[in-house]
Design a protein around this motif. Sequence first.
Motif, mmCIF file in Angstrom:
data_model
loop_
_atom_site.group_PDB
_atom_site.id
_atom_site.type_symbol
_atom_site.label_atom_id
_atom_site.label_comp_id
_atom_site.label_asym_id
_atom_site.label_seq_id
_atom_site.Cartn_x
_atom_site.Cartn_y
_atom_site.Cartn_z
ATOM 1 N N ALA A 206 0.812 -1.220 0.000
ATOM 2 C CA ALA A 206 0.000 0.000 0.000
ATOM 3 C C ALA A 206 0.848 1.275 0.000
ATOM 4 N N PRO A 207 1.895 1.391 0.830
ATOM 5 C CA PRO A 207 2.702 2.620 0.774
ATOM 6 C C PRO A 207 3.408 2.807 -0.573
ATOM 7 N N ALA B 10 2.190 2.032 -3.417
ATOM 8 C CA ALA B 10 1.200 2.492 -4.393
ATOM 9 C C ALA B 10 0.779 3.943 -4.170
ATOM 10 N N ASP B 11 1.177 4.516 -3.033
ATOM 11 C CA ASP B 11 0.795 5.897 -2.719
ATOM 12 C C ASP B 11 1.975 6.816 -3.059
ATOM 13 N N PRO B 12 1.850 7.660 -4.074
ATOM 14 C CA PRO B 12 2.981 8.522 -4.469
ATOM 15 C C PRO B 12 3.332 9.565 -3.413
ATOM 16 N N ARG B 13 2.423 9.825 -2.484
ATOM 17 C CA ARG B 13 2.703 10.831 -1.449
ATOM 18 C C ARG B 13 3.586 10.291 -0.340
ATOM 19 N N MET B 14 3.725 8.960 -0.289
ATOM 20 C CA MET B 14 4.510 8.330 0.774
ATOM 21 C C MET B 14 5.974 8.230 0.346
ATOM 22 N N SER B 15 6.848 8.650 1.223
ATOM 23 C CA SER B 15 8.289 8.544 0.973
ATOM 24 C C SER B 15 8.812 7.288 1.648
ATOM 25 N N TRP B 16 9.473 6.428 0.857
ATOM 26 C CA TRP B 16 9.941 5.169 1.418
ATOM 27 C C TRP B 16 10.934 5.382 2.541
ATOM 28 N N TRP C 230 8.622 5.396 5.832
ATOM 29 C CA TRP C 230 7.839 4.257 6.333
ATOM 30 C C TRP C 230 8.569 2.920 6.280
ATOM 31 N N ASN D 203 3.126 4.544 8.863
ATOM 32 C CA ASN D 203 2.465 3.711 7.856
ATOM 33 C C ASN D 203 1.024 3.481 8.305
ATOM 34 N N VAL E 198 -1.309 1.673 7.169
ATOM 35 C CA VAL E 198 -1.776 0.291 7.121
ATOM 36 C C VAL E 198 -1.441 -0.453 8.412
#
Length: 393
Positions: free
Chosen positions: A39-40, A42-48, A51, A95, A97
């Motif tokens: 899920a993270p 797939a979300d472009p707003r989330m920076s790896w 999370w 995160n 989720v």
Amino acid sequence: MKDWFKPHPDSLLGKLGSPTYLRWESLANLAWVIALFIAPLADPRMSWTRWLLPTAASAPLYLYLHFRVYTGPYRLLPWYAGAMAALGFIVWPFNGVALGYVVSAAMCLAYLPSLRRWLVALVLLAIPTAIVGQLQHVSPWIMLVVGLASVVSGFGHFLRMNNHRKDAALRLSQEEVRRLATLAERERIGRDLHDLLGHTLSLVTIKSELARRLALVDPERAQREMEEVERVARHALAEVRTAVTGMRRGDLAAELVSARLMLEASGVGFNGALPEGTLLPPQVEAPLALVLREAVTNIHRHAKAQSASVTFQVEKGHLQMQVSDDGCGGLSAHGNGVSGMRERVRALGGNVQIDSPPRRGTVLTVRVPLDRKSVPDVAADAPPTELDNRSAA
């Protein structure tokens, strides 16, 4: 290392005999962990960089706690679930989720022994969840949906566990009844043998001692005494054989009751009927009881059935016994158990038919001749006496 994976005797799996359904349920509860990483991404707003590290660090700890819920000491289950929820509260800000950690904890708490304790634990878990959800600016509607889903799923867990606890208690009670019945039977056999042989053996001893004394003084009387000893011994032997035959004699009615207890304890519905007024010869009833026992044991061990039935029909000097189930079928017509059935029935002058197509259940039909004098004419037309109604699996 092998013992590390072995469930604790007082664990959830240990208490319930490690049921297969519970093992699959525990694995199904882990499916959402995949979404924890997907899920993270797939979300472009989330920076790896934000999370990934806390998520990757929390996953092994969660898997360990989840494993211990099922295999660790049962008294520690609330603490394992609580640690899972705390882990979710920590990772949630990084995160979203990770809310699944809390949901999984709520579902695991449903394994508690009473509904009241589960509801109390659920309320205590809902309070910090609502606070953290508000701090994370999660929509109240989303929280409500997640909460309802947790309650409904957890309640389903609780009902299944409650049924399994009852089944486990029933099996223990049945084992205790069998143990007590075996003990009582041993005591009865001991008393019967004492009453049967005690006087006889004492008489044989006295007669033998008298014959030994008279052997040289009065040989004729000694011979008569030994003849009396032989007569008494043969009579005692006949009585012992009669008693042993009575102990070994099968009883179809008792086997039907035993079949119902065995199958219903394992979740298989059972229906058994015996024609009212039927009086079977012992030489027929005993082998049929053993055939019925073998057939029911096969259903219990191998059929994977939801229901089973045993019916009897008396007509034209023959008795037909039919044992059927709705299991997986595919029963081998040449297995050891089936061969034993055929030999017993063949000795009675009867025959065995097996219809067992794969995945369509099994029907075992036994037909044996009867002595017409032992079966009333009304037996074939009499309504069957229901031993018990079919139980839900």
